[in-house]
Design an enzyme around this catalytic site. Structure first.
Site, short mmCIF file in Angstrom:
data_model
loop_
_atom_site.label_atom_id
_atom_site.label_comp_id
_atom_site.label_asym_id
_atom_site.label_seq_id
_atom_site.Cartn_x
_atom_site.Cartn_y
_atom_site.Cartn_z
N GLU A 47 0.82 -1.21 0.00
CA GLU A 47 0.00 0.00 0.00
C GLU A 47 0.86 1.27 0.00
O GLU A 47 0.52 2.26 -0.65
CB GLU A 47 -0.93 0.02 1.23
CG GLU A 47 -1.95 -1.12 1.24
CD GLU A 47 -1.47 -2.32 2.02
OE1 GLU A 47 -2.29 -2.94 2.71
OE2 GLU A 47 -0.26 -2.66 1.93
N CYS A 79 -0.79 0.17 7.63
CA CYS A 79 -1.25 0.59 6.30
C CYS A 79 -2.65 1.18 6.35
O CYS A 79 -3.01 2.01 5.52
CB CYS A 79 -1.20 -0.59 5.33
SG CYS A 79 0.49 -1.13 4.95
N ALA A 158 16.47 -48.64 -15.01
CA ALA A 158 16.77 -49.78 -14.16
C ALA A 158 18.21 -49.78 -13.68
O ALA A 158 18.52 -50.29 -12.59
CB ALA A 158 16.46 -51.08 -14.91
N SER A 162 19.60 -41.29 -14.60
CA SER A 162 18.43 -40.43 -14.60
C SER A 162 18.66 -39.10 -15.31
O SER A 162 17.72 -38.31 -15.44
CB SER A 162 17.99 -40.13 -13.16
OG SER A 162 19.02 -39.47 -12.44
N LEU A 198 21.54 -27.34 -5.70
CA LEU A 198 20.30 -26.84 -5.12
C LEU A 198 20.15 -25.32 -5.11
O LEU A 198 19.16 -24.81 -4.60
CB LEU A 198 20.10 -27.37 -3.68
CG LEU A 198 20.09 -28.89 -3.52
CD1 LEU A 198 19.86 -29.27 -2.07
CD2 LEU A 198 19.02 -29.53 -4.41
N LEU A 284 11.81 -39.89 0.59
CA LEU A 284 11.51 -38.68 1.35
C LEU A 284 10.13 -38.15 1.00
O LEU A 284 9.39 -37.69 1.88
CB LEU A 284 12.58 -37.63 1.08
CG LEU A 284 12.55 -36.39 1.99
CD1 LEU A 284 12.73 -36.78 3.44
CD2 LEU A 284 13.62 -35.38 1.56
N ALA A 285 9.77 -38.21 -0.27
CA ALA A 285 8.44 -37.76 -0.67
C ALA A 285 7.36 -38.59 0.03
O ALA A 285 6.35 -38.06 0.49
CB ALA A 285 8.28 -37.84 -2.18
N ALA A 287 7.63 -40.06 2.90
CA ALA A 287 7.59 -39.68 4.31
C ALA A 287 6.79 -38.41 4.52
O ALA A 287 6.01 -38.28 5.48
CB ALA A 287 9.01 -39.52 4.84
#
Length: 349
Positions: A47, A79, A158, A162, A198, A284-285, A287
């Site tokens: 604002e 504000c 397999a 990746s 990362l 981890l996903a 979990a």
């Protein structure tokens, strides 16, 4: 209001622990004379930016704000009072402020004779401010799980290879997600397999997120790991009884074969983290999903088939189709040759 929502999004990744907010001021004739967004915690609110741009033209006009104007004095003034002093005749806001210390702006404005309306494009404004609203309502960061997979759901072949399932365009898009997040989280399996960096790359001026590695036994983050460089801050979450020489660790209770996800999120929340991008692997996903700690899913589906290899998601505590976690798809878009699907967890799921 839609313009205000667009403006608010510019603050993603740089306002925590504050919300993202956008504001547009129109004069008495209906012309836009000022606009602004909250750019960083401790800086002027949306604002204030919009009123400064509007100047005297704000008098008798209308302010459209994505969040109820605050009514308290923190690092900046209220504000609500700034809008009154600017002579604004009408304020339209999308989402009511749920925080006890800041709410009340609408009442203050009405008491000063300002016409106040609430709810315009409320759903869109809520979605744009989902991280902050989740942190206020649930006391933990908002979590987005991101993954890339083939059309048959494989994240690697397999033999474990990746790189790369997704396209360069999709990988660039992930850096946008990182830049919009306060923290990026991976697990020990991803550390060992990929030695990820990362950090945000290719986005000038982006605020680097906190890099978080869930390394239960303090065995995956080794000297020389890319996450230990000085590009961005790094925090390693380890078990309370783990032995390590790493300088910045978060010690957490064990839970099953890993760490307590609620304790991890509480620890991050205490550090000011309001949004988490979960880039970890299937374990981890799983979990996080078992702990009901995923709010949004962003999947990059590549037009490829593998037929074997690890799936995107491991055990998430779901044993029958009746327990399937149902999602609401909010967007599907082509990113290079890939399909990016964004979905939110169904309320009450």
């Amino acid at each position: 209001m839609r313009r205000a929502i667009t403006l608010a999004a510019r603050g993603l990744g740089s306002t925590s622990p504050n919300p993202v907010v956008g504001c547009v001021v129109i004069d008495a004739a209906g012309r836009i004379v000022g606009e602004g967004f909250h750019q960083r915690a401790g800086g002027p609110h949306a604002e204030i930016h919009a009123l400064r741009a509007a100047g005297a033209l704000a008098r008798g006009g209308t302010a459209y704000v994505t969040l109820e104007p605050c009514d308290h004095t923190g690092r900046t003034g209220p504000c609500s009072q700034a809008l009154i002093e600017a002579g604004v005749a009408r304020v339209v806001y999308a989402v009511a402020d749920p925080t006890p210390q800041a709410t009340g702006g609408a009442d203050t404005l009405r008491a000063a004779g300002v016409r106040v309306e609430q709810g315009l494009l409320e759903g869109e404004a809520e979605a744009g401010n989902s991280a902050w609203l989740t942190s206020v309502r649930l006391g933990r960061p908002h979590v987005t799980w991101k993954y890339a997979a083939t059309l048959d759901g494989r994240i690697a072949a397999a033999d474990g290879t990746s790189r790369w399932i997704s396209s360069p365009e999709s990988r660039a898009d992930v850096h946008r997600l990182r830049a919009e997040s306060d923290a990026v989280v991976v697990g020990s399996g991803t550390m060992r397999a990929d030695d990820p960096h990362l950090a945000v790359r290719g986005m000038e001026g982006a605020t680097q997120p906190l890099r978080v590695v869930v390394d239960t036994d303090a065995a995956a983050v080794r000297p020389g790991a890319r996450v230990l460089d000085d590009t961005a801050p790094t925090l390693v979450a380890i078990a309370e009884d783990a032995d390590t020489d790493l300088p910045d660790v978060l010690r957490l209770p064990r839970a099953g074969r890993g760490l307590s996800v609620p304790a991890l999120l509480a620890g991050l929340h205490d550090r000011g983290v309001r949004s988490v991008l979960l880039e970890g692997g299937p374990t981890l996903a799983g979990a996080f999903l078992t702990a009901n700690a995923v709010d949004r899913v962003v999947g990059y589906l590549a037009p490829a088939l593998l037929g074997a290899g690890p799936a995107a998601l491991a055990d998430a505590g779901i044993t029958t189709i009746a327990e399937a976690l149902r999602l609401d798809v909010t967007e599907t878009v082509r990113v290079g040759p890939d399909l990016r699907i964004t979905a939110t967890v169904t309320k009450g799921a």
